[in-house]
Design an enzyme around this catalytic site. Structure first.
Site, PDB file in Angstrom:
ATOM      1  N   CYS A  65       0.844  -1.379  -0.138  1.00 25.07           N
ATOM      2  CA  CYS A  65      -0.256  -0.104  -0.143  1.00 25.07           C
ATOM      3  C   CYS A  65       1.278   1.508   0.095  1.00 25.07           C
ATOM      4  O   CYS A  65       0.245   2.096  -0.841  1.00 25.07           O
ATOM      5  CB  CYS A  65      -0.993  -0.046   1.512  1.00 25.07           C
ATOM      6  SG  CYS A  65      -1.310  -1.863   1.930  1.00 25.07           S
TER       7      CYS A  65
ATOM      8  N   ASP B  91      -3.492  -3.197   8.001  1.00 22.86           N
ATOM      9  CA  ASP B  91      -3.927  -3.902   8.506  1.00 22.86           C
ATOM     10  C   ASP B  91      -4.042  -5.381   8.148  1.00 22.86           C
ATOM     11  O   ASP B  91      -4.549  -6.611   8.508  1.00 22.86           O
ATOM     12  CB  ASP B  91      -5.166  -3.743   7.887  1.00 22.86           C
ATOM     13  CG  ASP B  91      -6.233  -2.519   8.853  1.00 22.86           C
ATOM     14  OD1 ASP B  91      -5.766  -1.531   9.254  1.00 22.86           O
ATOM     15  OD2 ASP B  91      -7.559  -1.864   9.406  1.00 22.86           O
TER      16      ASP B  91
ATOM     17  N   CYS C 148      -2.623   3.206   2.864  1.00 21.88           N
ATOM     18  CA  CYS C 148      -3.450   1.643   3.891  1.00 21.88           C
ATOM     19  C   CYS C 148      -4.412   2.683   4.682  1.00 21.88           C
ATOM     20  O   CYS C 148      -4.917   3.572   4.598  1.00 21.88           O
ATOM     21  CB  CYS C 148      -2.371   1.650   4.372  1.00 21.88           C
ATOM     22  SG  CYS C 148      -2.693  -0.442   4.396  1.00 21.88           S
ATOM     23  N   ASP C 149      -5.802   1.662   4.749  1.00 22.70           N
ATOM     24  CA  ASP C 149      -6.701   2.401   5.644  1.00 22.70           C
ATOM     25  C   ASP C 149      -6.892   3.450   5.918  1.00 22.70           C
ATOM     26  O   ASP C 149      -7.496   3.567   5.847  1.00 22.70           O
ATOM     27  CB  ASP C 149      -7.714   0.797   6.199  1.00 22.70           C
ATOM     28  CG  ASP C 149      -8.107  -0.685   5.076  1.00 22.70           C
ATOM     29  OD1 ASP C 149      -7.172  -0.220   4.126  1.00 22.70           O
ATOM     30  OD2 ASP C 149      -8.076  -1.298   5.841  1.00 22.70           O
ATOM     31  N   LYS C 150      -5.950   3.445   7.073  1.00 15.99           N
ATOM     32  CA  LYS C 150      -6.467   4.498   8.477  1.00 15.99           C
ATOM     33  C   LYS C 150      -5.560   5.743   8.036  1.00 15.99           C
ATOM     34  O   LYS C 150      -5.497   6.642   8.068  1.00 15.99           O
ATOM     35  CB  LYS C 150      -5.741   3.950   9.472  1.00 15.99           C
ATOM     36  CG  LYS C 150      -6.325   2.500   9.866  1.00 15.99           C
ATOM     37  CD  LYS C 150      -8.183   2.890  10.225  1.00 15.99           C
ATOM     38  CE  LYS C 150      -8.324   1.234   9.807  1.00 15.99           C
ATOM     39  NZ  LYS C 150      -8.090   0.170   9.254  1.00 15.99           N
TER      40      LYS C 150
ATOM     41  N   CYS D 104      -5.061  -2.300  -0.868  1.00 12.83           N
ATOM     42  CA  CYS D 104      -6.353  -4.116  -1.364  1.00 12.83           C
ATOM     43  C   CYS D 104      -6.950  -3.412  -2.757  1.00 12.83           C
ATOM     44  O   CYS D 104      -7.175  -2.317  -2.739  1.00 12.83           O
ATOM     45  CB  CYS D 104      -6.852  -3.831  -0.541  1.00 12.83           C
ATOM     46  SG  CYS D 104      -5.910  -5.074   1.161  1.00 12.83           S
TER      47      CYS D 104
ATOM     48  N   GLU E 280     -10.411  -5.333  13.764  1.00 15.74           N
ATOM     49  CA  GLU E 280     -11.062  -5.558  12.751  1.00 15.74           C
ATOM     50  C   GLU E 280     -11.259  -7.231  12.852  1.00 15.74           C
ATOM     51  O   GLU E 280     -10.331  -8.233  13.320  1.00 15.74           O
ATOM     52  CB  GLU E 280     -10.904  -5.444  11.299  1.00 15.74           C
ATOM     53  CG  GLU E 280     -11.330  -3.685  10.768  1.00 15.74           C
ATOM     54  CD  GLU E 280     -10.460  -3.619   9.988  1.00 15.74           C
ATOM     55  OE1 GLU E 280      -9.717  -4.276   8.725  1.00 15.74           O
ATOM     56  OE2 GLU E 280     -10.613  -2.320   9.328  1.00 15.74           O
TER      57      GLU E 280
ATOM     58  N   SER F 127     -13.581  -5.543   8.346  1.00 15.86           N
ATOM     59  CA  SER F 127     -13.049  -4.926   6.862  1.00 15.86           C
ATOM     60  C   SER F 127     -13.548  -5.024   5.933  1.00 15.86           C
ATOM     61  O   SER F 127     -14.691  -5.453   6.325  1.00 15.86           O
ATOM     62  CB  SER F 127     -12.106  -6.351   7.190  1.00 15.86           C
ATOM     63  OG  SER F 127     -10.954  -5.772   6.063  1.00 15.86           O
TER      64      SER F 127
END
EC number: 4.2.1.9
Length: 586
Positions: free
Chosen positions: A68, A100, A141-143, A213, A463, A489
């Site tokens: 990521c 994650d 990445c996610d956060k 992702c 998650e 997730s």
């Protein structure tokens, strides 16, 4: 007679006359008293002219933790070229991420949501300490996406968000796969339907490039949000990480930030209540991650706007589901970009009255003006017209009832059954539930309850993808339900309800459940209830005792002391409504 200056030169000349009289960098670059400060800048090779220009923070979440983030440093160099071309002085710095996919399924996931706050805080502190005038933030990445956007809104200096781009899909025996398939293959392996060699083949094929992702998990959901909310340039969040065309967006963002400084266009001019509603709309329309219901309230909080889980859910209720994206559908982010990108999605939503077109964006134009020249692509089936949706209701639904007075959330994209009722099987941690699932120690028709995993009780609101993916891999994804005061997730599918509040750690009803209590979930009417009277719940509460976690020092303990409920975004400070000064105006 001399020729007129080309557009790029005119832009450059305009930028040079930007006065520092009201910019933060005047505190470190202007006047005799700042000679020591300037000496540090000279030491790094800056010229007097560069020191006199606006200083632009170029923040990235680059690291070697995951694909990521691996391309972000390279992309940041192109942003810096764009800033310099428009007569700004870029100053690069990095912040952390917790990825994650690697943190999932063990104690490391307790760090994930905490990292969102650390990202926002560290960007704020770097900007404040060095008095930068504007911010271009790159995240993967996610956060890191909401964390970077939170910092932008908190600081309120001119800002542009850049997504590092999605990963390319993997290919397993002619089938397009993502990391979700690897998690589900673990469940298939546990019941013997996938061999050791097949699992190895899947894990080695799933992630073939740099990038986040690839499906509409949390990273791509929040990237879609960034364009819809107006903080990112159109199309910039859709181009996959390996595509060289990303450099066009990176360079353009560097140039554009100088224009925003000149025009004094700030994040809070862009992130309004209407813009937040637009953001919630694209989440639901794409069957996006339930985590958006946590991150949108947190971004709103930085602006001093009340926009909680129930406000998000109201938008979800009236938004059609139109993008056929994984995990509920069949396509990934690369496919949507090539079909027309996020603007294609937004264009049909705008044309059919689901978006506010008058919201200002970082282009300096409104959302509707940005969409003027976006043409509908009839030769694709990734995104449906908003008047011919996949389903009339959105891909995500908010729930409320005596089990979740402060709300809960469920992703229904791709689901056919929207109601479930069954006896509870209670677990006081994810590990307990994953162990039971691994050994098939549960029954069809049960509601698996994972509690003490909320923001305060985890701490960190983990998650549960390892558990939900294992259930799906065992062929039980539609035969049980799972509820938690933690999170799921963006890759989770099936009847999985997260963000149940109040959380168990503060005495919420989920902490009072016992094995066998009958729980009813109705995603059509938006309810989640347990068959217990108010009197019985009150009686059980008398014997409930708060638990002590294993985290009694360090960053995760510190987070637990200040974090608020999931309903409000699990935020850790009073927010824009309580601030007495704005950094941009120091």
């Amino acid at each position: 007679m001399g020729q007129a200056a080309p557009p790029a030169a005119r832009k450059s000349m305009d930028a040079r006359v930007i006065s520092k009289a009201k910019l933060p960098s005047r505190h470190v670059t202007v006047g005799p008293a700042r000679a020591p400060h300037r000496s540090y800048l000279y030491a790094m090779g800056l010229s007097a002219a560069e020191i006199a220009q606006p200083l632009v923070g170029v923040a990235s979440c680059w690291n070697e933790a995951a694909p990521c983030n691996i391309s972000l440093m390279r992309q940041a160099q192109v942003v810096k070229k764009g800033v310099a071309a428009a007569s700004g002085t870029p100053r690069e710095f990095c912040t952390i991420t917790v990825t994650d996919g690697i943190a999932m399924g063990h104690q490391g996931m307790k760090s994930s949501l905490v990292s969102r706050e650390v990202i926002a805080d560290s960007v704020e502190l770097t900007m404040r300490g060095h008095c930068y005038d504007a911010l271009v933030g790159l995240a993967g990445c996610d956060k890191s996406l909401p964390g970077m956007m939170m910092a932008m809104v908190r600081l309120n200096v001119p800002s542009i968000f850049i997504y590092g781009g999605s990963i390319l899909p993997g290919n397993y025996r002619g089938r397009q796969i993502t990391v979700q398939d690897v998690f589900e293959a673990v469940g298939q392996h546990s019941v013997g339907t996938v061999s050791d060699s097949e699992l190895l083949e899947i894990e080695q094929a799933a992630c073939p490039s740099a990038g986040s992702c690839g499906a509409q998990f949390t990273a791509n959901t929040m990237a879609t949000v960034a364009e819809a909310i107006g903080l990112a340039l159109p199309y910039s969040c859709g181009a996959p990480a390996p595509y060289e065309m990303r450099d066009r967006f990176n360079f353009a963002s560097g140039e554009k930030i100088m224009e925003l400084i000149a025009k004094n266009i700030r994040p809070r001019d862009i992130v309004t209540l209407k813009a937040l509603e637009n953001a919630a709309t694209v989440v639901s329309a794409t069957g996006g991650s339930t985590n958006a219901a946590l991150h949108l309230p947190a971004i709103a909080h930085e602006a001093g706007i009340k926009f909680d889980l129930f406000d998000v859910a109201k938008i979800f209720e009236k938004t059609p589901y139109i993008a056929d994206l994984k995990p509920g559908g069949k396509y990934v982010a690369k496919d949507m970009f090539e079909a027309g990108g996020i603007p294609l999605l937004m264009k049909t939503l705008l044309d059919h009255g689901y978006l506010h077109g008058d919201c200002l964006t970082v282009t300096g134009r409104t959302l509707a003006e940005n969409m003027e020249h976006v043409a509908w692509n009839e030769h694709q089936d990734v995104v449906r017209p908003a008047n011919r949706p996949i389903t009339q209701t959105g891909g995500v639904v908010g729930l409320k009832g005596n089990l979740a007075p402060e709300g809960a959330i469920v992703k229904i994209a791709g689901m056919s059954e929207l109601k479930f009722s069954g006896p509870a099987r209670c677990f006081d941690s994810e590990e307990e539930c994953f162990e039971a699932v691994t050994h098939r120690n549960y029954r069809e028709g049960e509601v698996l309850v994972i509690r003490y995993e909320g923001p305060r009780g985890g701490p960190g609101m983990r998650e549960m993808l390892s558990t939900t993916a294992a259930l799906y891999g065992q062929g039980m994804g539609g035969k049980v339900a799972l509820i938690t005061d933690g999170r799921f997730s963006g890759a989770t599918r099936g009847f999985c309800i997260g963000h149940v509040g109040p959380e168990a750690a503060v005495g919420g009803p989920i902490g009072l459940l016992r094995d066998g209590d009958v729980i009813s979930i109705d995603a059509v009417n938006g309810t989640i209830d347990v068959a217990l009277s108010a009197a019985e719940l009150t009686e059980r509460a008398k014997t409930w005792k708060a638990r002590t976690t294993d985290y009694q020092s360090g960053a995760i303990w510190k987070y637990a002391q200040t974090v608020g409920p999931a309903r409000d975004g699990a935020v850790t400070h009073p927010g824009g409504a309580k601030e007495t000064h704005c950094y941009a105006d120091i």
